[in-house]
Motif scaffolding. Structure first.
Motif, mmCIF file in Angstrom:
data_model
loop_
_atom_site.group_PDB
_atom_site.id
_atom_site.type_symbol
_atom_site.label_atom_id
_atom_site.label_comp_id
_atom_site.label_asym_id
_atom_site.label_seq_id
_atom_site.Cartn_x
_atom_site.Cartn_y
_atom_site.Cartn_z
ATOM 1 N N ALA A 1 6.860 -1.567 -5.449
ATOM 2 C CA ALA A 1 8.233 -0.844 -5.402
ATOM 3 C C ALA A 1 7.796 0.324 -4.548
ATOM 4 O O ALA A 1 8.872 0.882 -3.783
ATOM 5 N N LYS A 2 6.664 1.157 -4.497
ATOM 6 C CA LYS A 2 6.436 2.429 -3.916
ATOM 7 C C LYS A 2 5.982 2.139 -2.426
ATOM 8 O O LYS A 2 5.872 3.000 -1.687
ATOM 9 N N MET A 3 5.907 0.728 -2.064
ATOM 10 C CA MET A 3 5.113 0.750 -0.734
ATOM 11 C C MET A 3 6.457 0.433 0.408
ATOM 12 O O MET A 3 7.519 0.491 -0.141
ATOM 13 N N LYS A 4 6.107 0.708 1.659
ATOM 14 C CA LYS A 4 6.890 0.563 2.794
ATOM 15 C C LYS A 4 7.435 -0.758 2.667
ATOM 16 O O LYS A 4 6.640 -1.708 2.268
ATOM 17 N N ARG A 5 8.659 -0.995 3.009
ATOM 18 C CA ARG A 5 9.311 -2.152 3.152
ATOM 19 C C ARG A 5 8.634 -2.778 4.609
ATOM 20 O O ARG A 5 8.816 -2.059 5.462
ATOM 21 N N GLY A 6 8.147 -3.945 4.521
ATOM 22 C CA GLY A 6 7.469 -4.252 5.647
ATOM 23 C C GLY A 6 6.034 -4.258 5.730
ATOM 24 O O GLY A 6 5.414 -4.546 6.899
ATOM 25 N N ALA A 7 5.391 -3.907 4.678
ATOM 26 C CA ALA A 7 4.336 -3.504 4.568
ATOM 27 C C ALA A 7 3.156 -4.824 4.372
ATOM 28 O O ALA A 7 3.944 -5.808 4.087
ATOM 29 N N PHE A 8 2.040 -4.996 4.830
ATOM 30 C CA PHE A 8 1.024 -6.010 4.554
ATOM 31 C C PHE A 8 0.065 -5.701 3.648
ATOM 32 O O PHE A 8 -0.572 -4.581 3.466
ATOM 33 N N LEU A 9 -0.348 -6.653 2.819
ATOM 34 C CA LEU A 9 -1.317 -6.562 1.747
ATOM 35 C C LEU A 9 -2.398 -7.444 1.886
ATOM 36 O O LEU A 9 -2.208 -8.709 2.254
ATOM 37 N N ILE A 10 -3.792 -6.965 1.747
ATOM 38 C CA ILE A 10 -4.931 -7.770 2.198
ATOM 39 C C ILE A 10 -6.173 -7.691 0.978
ATOM 40 O O ILE A 10 -6.279 -6.616 0.708
ATOM 41 N N ASN A 11 -6.377 -8.935 0.325
ATOM 42 C CA ASN A 11 -7.169 -8.850 -0.669
ATOM 43 C C ASN A 11 -8.515 -9.740 -0.400
ATOM 44 O O ASN A 11 -8.203 -10.927 -0.331
ATOM 45 N N CYS A 12 -9.682 -9.252 -0.197
ATOM 46 C CA CYS A 12 -10.736 -9.994 0.079
ATOM 47 C C CYS A 12 -11.695 -9.382 -0.851
ATOM 48 O O CYS A 12 -13.256 -9.670 -0.430
ATOM 49 N N ALA A 13 -11.445 -8.865 -2.058
ATOM 50 C CA ALA A 13 -12.399 -8.319 -3.104
ATOM 51 C C ALA A 13 -12.530 -9.120 -4.173
ATOM 52 O O ALA A 13 -13.643 -9.792 -4.282
#
Length: 528
Positions: free
Chosen positions: A221-233
């Protein structure tokens, strides 16, 4: 008789040859790791077990491993090994913490590019005979802000590559100092600021109690609208259901995951979501990385089985056989002092000062310093060990100072650890008594004598009448039994410290009530 090792996962032929060349009897049975019953049947014959991620070394397997002395994991993650049970049986667990960092970092960059340009979906569409040029509108990386959650070994490599792509890089990492951030060319920020400013967010932190679901519905909810998330951890760093909702609603423009809470991920809430890119835990899967970690684990296991040398052990300090009896209790002391300070430190660590006085100053203080750093970093990193700890501290720009001196004060020998953060210095000192047990003898300049148990309460308060009774009543009425009770103060009516050993975890509501007491400044649960 030559030591015997079972290789139960796929390891490179060169690694298998290392065992043979050094005189270790190695059975290469790469399918056994997927067969729990077969592994259970065979494990009792071996001194060593070399694995990757497929083999699950459970409590049941360890119980049947009558001869097993060492488990070697080719790679960094040891989620598939029950380390406490291995430790209880005296089995060393080793990993290879630095062999695949570049490969994992490159995969994160690849995933970021793939999701930004919708490459997997565009490829499937094109090969299906469609030509949907207008459907796959992408996003440039140049000039965008990349937020790193975790800026250690892998995160710092991602930062370097992203800067090369002309991205702005910001990072949230409690251990990242301003000096290290400056050297990397990244801006250190608080988590909420990272969430609100980032166009792309990539995760590079271990899975711990503090980092689990760091990307929650509230965080999204605190992120920009249209942001991208990457999880390789690690799977579990992001709330998968919350990410799915955000993708469906368009809050997230895309997400790319290499890791999942449940693996192998045959059915996942994220599958089929708009602009979701997935890979089957390929972060470390390049021929170069596979070769590096395989060769490293083979050498390490041979060194231990043939010579007794310990490297990259997660549950045992690196100490030679000759010095072990004398040094071991002081290593335990150093780890406890480090853990004590680490669990109480919440801001970026700039430096660590270690003072060795008396007989301890003549010992192998390098091992003691490594043990102290291990204890300090473990609350957040978990898989840190005495070999990797100094390197991890250096990566984070943490200065390490050592001072040796002759005996001073009432104790024949002691060590003091001082943690220097952006806001303050906090010191804790301890010694080892004739019984071989470590003791705390001073905290923040306040003298006290305490043995650390598995569950402790650390309380700082103003020295006022009635506090001890209030604390005892609060714990007693909640069914929390006090094992030991230790007090110290600067002077009557001034700052005081209370260290209480309890027989189990203190409920959150009890902790909240203790924190609400007017003259209480801090209440912290500690585990050792």
């Amino acid at each position: 008789m030559a030591p015997k090792v079972l290789i139960s996962d796929k390891l490179s032929p060169a690694a298998v040859q290392i065992f043979k060349d050094r005189g270790v009897d190695a059975d290469f049975l790469p399918e056994v790791g997927k067969d729990k019953e077969k592994l259970l049947e065979l494990i009792g014959q071996y001194d060593g077990l070399a694995i990757r991620s497929a083999t699950k070394v459970t409590e049941k397997i360890i119980a049947a491993a009558d001869r097993l002395k060492v488990i070697g994991r080719a790679g960094i993650g040891v989620d598939n090994v029950d380390i406490p049970k291995a430790t209880a049986r005296g089995i060393i667990v080793m990993n290879t913490p630095f062999g695949n960092a570049i490969t994992t970092a490159e995969h994160a960059i690849s995933m970021m590019m793939s999701v930004a340009r919708q490459i997997p979906a565009a490829d499937a569409s094109t090969q299906a005979g469609k030509w949907e040029k207008s459907r796959f509108m992408g996003r440039e990386l140049t000039g965008k802000t990349l937020g790193l959650i975790g800026c250690g070994n892998i995160g710092s490599i991602v930062a370097d590559r992203a800067i090369g792509l002309k991205m702005r890089v910001i990072a949230y990492d409690p251990f990242l100092t301003p000096e290290r951030a400056l050297a990397l060319g990244v801006e250190k920020v608080a988590l909420d600021e990272l969430l609100s400013r980032s166009d792309f967010i990539t995760l590079h932190t271990p899975l711990t109690d503090k980092t689990r679901n760091v990307i929650s519905a509230d965080a999204i909810a605190k992120m920009k609208r249209g942001a991208f998330l990457i999880n390789c951890a690690r799977g579990g760093l992001a709330d998968e259901a919350a990410v799915r909702v955000a993708l469906d609603e368009g809050k997230l423009a895309g997400a790319a995951f290499d890791v999942f809470v449940e693996e192998p991920a045959k059915d996942n809430v994220l599958f089929g979501a708009p602009n979701f890119v997935s890979t089957p835990h390929l972060g470390a899967s390049t021929s170069e990385a596979q070769e590096n970690v395989a060769l490293q684990v083979a050498e390490q296991m041979c060194d231990y089985l043939l010579d007794g040398a310990v490297r990259n052990a997660l549950n045992m300090p690196s100490i030679s056989a000759e010095e072990a009896p004398k040094l071991a209790p002081f290593v335990r002391l150093a780890e406890q002092l480090g853990s004590f300070a680490g669990q109480l430190t919440e801001t970026g660590i700039e430096g660590i000062r270690l003072e060795y006085a008396g007989a301890i100053a003549e010992m192998n203080v390098q091992a003691l310093t490594a043990a102290a750093i291990t204890g300090l970093l473990t609350p957040l990193l978990q898989t840190v060990n005495m070999v990797s700890a100094p390197t991890l501290a250096k990566e984070r720009g943490i200065r390490i100072e050592e001072t040796r001196r002759e005996k001073q004060g009432a104790y024949e020998t002691y060590m003091r650890l001082t943690v220097i953060t952006e806001r303050q210095e906090r010191s804790v000192a301890g010694t080892v008594f004739a019984d071989g047990k470590p003791r705390i003898i001073q905290v923040k300049g306040i003298n006290m004598e305490a043995e650390l148990g598995p569950h402790m309460l650390y309380i700082t308060n103003e020295d006022k009448p009635g506090f001890i009774g209030h604390l005892g009543m609060e714990l007693g009425s909640s069914g929390v039994n006090i094992a030991t009770f230790h007090l110290g103060r600067i002077a009557p009516g001034e700052d005081a410290i209370c260290l209480v050993e309890v027989d189990g975890e203190v409920p959150d509501e009890v902790m909240a009530r203790l924190r609400a007491v007017s003259h209480v400044k801090q209440v912290q649960a500690l585990k050792f």
